[in-house]
Design a protein around this motif. Sequence first.
Motif, PDB file in Angstrom:
ATOM      1  N   SER A  52      -1.769   3.434   1.799  1.00 31.15           N
ATOM      2  CA  SER A  52      -1.583   4.170   0.546  1.00 31.15           C
ATOM      3  C   SER A  52      -1.756   5.673   0.771  1.00 31.15           C
ATOM      4  CB  SER A  52      -2.588   3.688  -0.506  1.00 31.15           C
ATOM      5  OG  SER A  52      -3.917   4.068  -0.158  1.00 31.15           O
TER       6      SER A  52
ATOM      7  N   GLY B 216      -7.965   6.604  -0.945  1.00 31.26           N
ATOM      8  CA  GLY B 216      -7.556   5.792   0.192  1.00 31.26           C
ATOM      9  C   GLY B 216      -8.539   5.904   1.347  1.00 31.26           C
TER      10      GLY B 216
ATOM     11  N   THR C 158      -5.284  10.535  -4.496  1.00 30.44           N
ATOM     12  CA  THR C 158      -4.849   9.356  -3.749  1.00 30.44           C
ATOM     13  C   THR C 158      -5.371   9.368  -2.315  1.00 30.44           C
ATOM     14  OG1 THR C 158      -2.830   9.349  -5.079  1.00 30.44           O
ATOM     15  CG2 THR C 158      -2.833   7.978  -3.112  1.00 30.44           C
TER      16      THR C 158
ATOM     17  N   GLY D  96       0.811  -1.206   0.000  1.00 32.76           N
ATOM     18  CA  GLY D  96       0.000   0.000   0.000  1.00 32.76           C
ATOM     19  C   GLY D  96       0.847   1.260   0.000  1.00 32.76           C
TER      20      GLY D  96
ATOM     21  N   GLY E 138       0.680   3.710  -3.040  1.00 31.75           N
ATOM     22  CA  GLY E 138       0.229   5.061  -2.722  1.00 31.75           C
ATOM     23  C   GLY E 138       1.187   6.121  -3.231  1.00 31.75           C
TER      24      GLY E 138
END
Length: 259
Positions: free
Chosen positions: A172, A138, A134, A118, A122
């Motif tokens: 992430s 997430g 992002t 992750g 990310g």
Amino acid sequence: MGLSSSLVLGVPLGTFFSEMFGWRVLFVIIGLLSVLPLLIIYKKVPAIKEEEKITLRMQLSILKNPIILTALLITLLYIGGYSTLFTYITPFLQATSSLSMTEISGVLFLAGICSFVGSKVGGQLADAKGSKFTICLGLLLQGITLLLFALAGINLMILIFILMIFMLATWSISPAQQLYLVTLAPRNPDIALSVNTSFIQFGFALGSGLGGLVINHTSVLYLNWLGFAAVSIALLLAILLFKKSRIRIEGPRSESKSG
């Protein structure tokens, strides 16, 4: 990635050995093992002379910026929502499945790998799609998985799948959040990141503390709901923050074009 990598080995090994020797012995062993990196850092990491002394007041002054403060509150809430459940993930898995401690250690090892992946994904996604995209993605996935933990007792494979996505989504966010904070404080990125790290630790403490209260007064099965509430607030703050910052950017542009 260093933090998420430690979850790959630390959590499952800690769970396994604490079952064998007890958590008190485990803490003593960890204390003794910490001497090794202490010596390595002392011997190998070169001393860096600071160009300007960074005082506590200078670090706290960054909190005067409402945008940065809101971003830090997002860190506090999404980490708090994460640790509310994951701090007590072993009793949660015991309450929702028939897994043995050895099997739980294996599940947590997979969860640790997902946290590592992750962090990597990310960072790549933040570079490709931007930090705001992002972070929101997430937080959305983190909230959905916390909501789906209510289905934990239905099927073991579904539970494990939800846990893996939960770890991927949570970790992430971290690199994207760091990138976003650096853009907010380009002159003092080190201060912004150090304060963000402090808010991460506050989030761990907040989530663990609130999770303990939930267990004492209700049941471990309700932890995901508290985590969901925290992450939902974080997502709402992120949407409002990014919308507000977009208006600030587009406002002067439209004025300059009309002029």
